[in-house]
Write an enzyme that holds these catalytic residues in place. Structure first.
Site, short mmCIF file in Angstrom:
data_model
loop_
_atom_site.label_atom_id
_atom_site.label_comp_id
_atom_site.label_asym_id
_atom_site.label_seq_id
_atom_site.Cartn_x
_atom_site.Cartn_y
_atom_site.Cartn_z
N SER A 18 -13.15 19.16 16.74
CA SER A 18 -11.95 18.91 15.85
C SER A 18 -12.31 19.11 14.18
O SER A 18 -13.03 19.51 13.84
CB SER A 18 -11.39 17.61 16.46
OG SER A 18 -9.96 17.54 15.58
N ASP A 26 -3.83 24.38 20.98
CA ASP A 26 -4.04 23.61 22.27
C ASP A 26 -3.19 22.22 22.15
O ASP A 26 -3.90 21.19 22.66
CB ASP A 26 -5.58 23.09 21.94
CG ASP A 26 -5.97 22.41 20.47
OD1 ASP A 26 -5.08 22.28 19.73
OD2 ASP A 26 -7.12 22.48 20.19
N HIS A 39 -5.94 19.48 23.48
CA HIS A 39 -7.37 19.53 22.19
C HIS A 39 -8.18 18.47 22.27
O HIS A 39 -9.52 18.44 22.23
CB HIS A 39 -6.35 19.06 20.87
CG HIS A 39 -7.34 18.97 19.55
ND1 HIS A 39 -7.95 20.05 18.86
CD2 HIS A 39 -7.69 17.81 19.01
CE1 HIS A 39 -8.56 19.80 18.06
NE2 HIS A 39 -8.37 18.25 17.81
#
Length: 623
Positions: free
Chosen positions: A283, A527, A578
């Protein structure tokens, strides 16, 4: 006993041992046990009856939970005395619930626990049996939710929180509920300096404990750590480089010497193992690592020189990297909202607003400069204009290119529909001077269209986080693996309206639900958190443009479709979410193969149309 008794005993599990006194033409004996065949219609009625009872059980528990949550959020407004609630005995509560409901709840919970807690070591043990073992040292750079923040302040207001996590633990939840004002003072940075407020000292927790769990029971990196351990990894050859994600990268180095320490970790790991390092980022951690690549090369910063990355880094595993930002970051800093708040029901919205109002949420988000790195990068070239976006589909009624839409455009607060570039200007115009100065002095969200511009930007730290304005390291032996989830609806654009009685002036138009619009939010591909264009464009196309990758670094893309287990709250071993993707079996397999020196066997895997979308982005190779 009647035939119904036999049916009841076989289908509903009656514990009675009394044998049936009536024979049936459809009776057989198997393993000494009488079995009666039941017609499909009768069986369906019986199972429907059972199913309805389970549904009412879930409904009842859900209602009870709702009451407790309502009481939880009402604390700030004297609807209920929370101190009394803290002394409430749950055992007494369960004694009052019908036994059937409790038993059904236990069955559901047990099934979910068995589904979620699949054997985390299986992936590693399988690869171990194939001869894969620890080779390259592994350093992990987590994302926002992955890193706990703990208090080290010793002033009177901070002593009660000393070495307790005010982000990423139940201590955070307790502080937020019982002492919200103090929690806000601790979690927000100084608005002018972007550093600790006077008397406050929050620091990123360190070690594996910093990132394996967010709160007890909510795993983040723990499954990856368990699988790495099966190949022979331990604290001597695997590290977690946690950081305070609230800070801008410049302040991360200024206050915590984060990049200096990361450089030392990597150099030490290579010296002690004799192997180059594998860097694993997730991320926002991928953006931080990209900044590090520039910092470590630059004179007067890392002083590593242009060959440092090639000398010390074997591979970069980029997991769900928000390289071009996360669109949901925009409404968070504009109006303190996102899909998660827009789609709440009226009762939940009331509770949230009373507990932590929109203007408070805006203040918190803006006072975390690191969060503004997630604002969309690439402008209209990537995200589209007023009539077109690269990722538009043929059946859409409204283009994604109009990022912020207003149903009524009749004032300065609700202008005409806005593209991403216009939305950024609108945010700057409608925010405080301190926030404007912070963003403009720290980040750049544009596009460099020439090699000369890219090379100039290598000397501008505020552009080091933007992969469309700077290049990859001059590391021809570096390998980049882009692993990310796809197939989960993700925020792509929004409908807003004026809210003149509010301190924020605008809000997502949650009354708007039709066609592609759900409570004012239009969903696209991604996602669940980061849109597909941010996860995939640089990997599929951007870094294949010469000026962004002059050394010819090799890049492989592996998309993972979101195929959740419907009984698992976290999606199970095939999720593409995610965060939950960190527990995905195939992702763990890929990470271990790269760490074990077998990454060259990985083949690319495309599921979406990201390559087609990328060709429509208005960024081109120089003639």
């Amino acid at each position: 006993m009647s035939t119904y008794g036999t049916i009841r005993r076989r289908v509903l599990g009656d514990s009675s041992s009394e044998p049936s006194r009536a024979s049936s033409p459809n009776s057989t004996v198997r393993n000494g046990e009488a079995v009666t065949l039941v017609s499909t219609s009768k069986l369906k009625k019986l199972t429907q009856k059972r199913s309805k009872r389970r549904q009412w059980s879930v409904f009842g528990l859900g209602g009870l939970l709702g009451i407790l949550i309502a009481a939880f959020f009402a604390q700030q407004h004297d609807v209920i005395n929370l101190e009394g609630l803290m002394e409430f005995n749950l055992d007494t509560l369960f004694d009052a619930i019908p036994v059937g409901i409790v038993n059904d709840a236990k069955d559901i919970t047990r099934h979910e626990r068995e589904t979620v807690n699949y054997d985390s070591f299986t992936v590693g043990l399988h690869l171990q049996s194939q001869g894969v073992k620890a080779r390259h040292p592994v350093i992990m750079i987590p994302g926002v939710i992955s890193t706990g923040l703990e208090s080290w302040g010793t002033e009177e207001m901070s002593r009660q929180y000393f070495r307790k996590r005010l982000w990423g633990s139940w201590s955070m939840m307790r502080a937020l509920v019982l002492d919200k004002a103090s929690w806000k003072r601790h979690i927000m940075l100084d608005k002018l300096t972007g550093l600790d407020p006077p008397g406050i000292k929050l620091r990123a927790a360190q070690g594996f404990d910093a990132a394996d769990f967010f709160i007890t029971g909510y795993w983040i990196w723990s499954k990856i750590l368990e699988n790495l351990a099966t190949l022979g990894y331990d604290p001597t050859n695997a590290f977690t480089a946690a950081y305070d994600w609230r800070l801008s990268c410049e302040k991360l180095e200024l206050r915590d010497h984060y990049f200096t320490r990361l450089k030392a970790h990597i150099e030490t790991a290579k010296k002690t193992s004799g192997e180059k390092v594998v860097l694993v980022s997730h991320s926002m951690g991928s953006q931080v690592l990209f900044y590090f690549f520039h910092w470590v090369e630059a004179a007067d910063y890392g002083d590593g020189g242009p060959t440092w990355v090639d000398d010390f880094v074997d591979s970069w595993i980029n997991i769900s990297g928000s390289m071009l930002g996360a669109l949901k970051g925009y409404p968070a800093v504009l109006s303190g909202e996102m899909k998660d708040t827009a789609q709440l029901n009226a009762f939940a919205v009331y509770g949230l607003e009373k507990f932590l109002a929109k203007h408070e949420r805006v203040e918190i988000f803006r006072a975390m400069p690191g969060a503004s790195s997630m604002l969309p990068i690439g402008g209209n070239a990537v995200w589209g204009n007023k009539t077109f976006a690269p990722d538009d589909s043929s059946n859409q009624t409204v283009s994604y290119g109009t990022f912020i839409n207003f149903r009524e455009s009749n004032s300065t607060q609700s202008p005409a529909n806005l593209t991403v570039e216009e939305s950024h200007a609108y945010l700057m115009k409608n925010s405080e001077t301190w926030y404007q100065d912070q963003v403009r002095g720290t980040y750049s969200y544009g596009v460099a269209h020439s090699r000369a511009e890219v090379e100039r930007n290598a000397k501008e730290p505020r552009k080091w986080m933007n992969p469309l304005e700077t290049r990859l390291p001059l590391a021809p032996h570096l390998k980049i693996y882009c692993f990310y989830g796809v197939g989960k609806p993700t925020e792509r654009s929004y409908w807003y309206r004026e809210e003149r009685d509010s301190l924020i002036n605008v809000t997502i138009d949650t009354s708007l639900t039709f066609g592609d619009i759900d409570h004012g939010v239009i969903m696209g591909e991604g996602d669940g958190t980061v849109p597909l264009m941010s996860n995939g464009y640089m990997c599929a196309k951007g870094w294949r443009i010469n000026r962004y990758n002059p050394a010819g670094v090799k890049i492989k893309v592996y998309e993972m479709p979101h195929e959740p287990d419907r009984f698992s709250a976290r999606g199970g071993p095939n999720t593409g979410d995610h965060v939950d993707i960190l527990g995905r079996a195939s992702l763990n397999d890929l990470i271990l193969r790269v760490a074990g020196g077998k990454g060259n066997h990985i083949e690319e895997n495309y599921v979406t149309k990201i390559r087609e979308y990328s060709e429509k982005v208005k960024i081109y190779e120089e003639p």
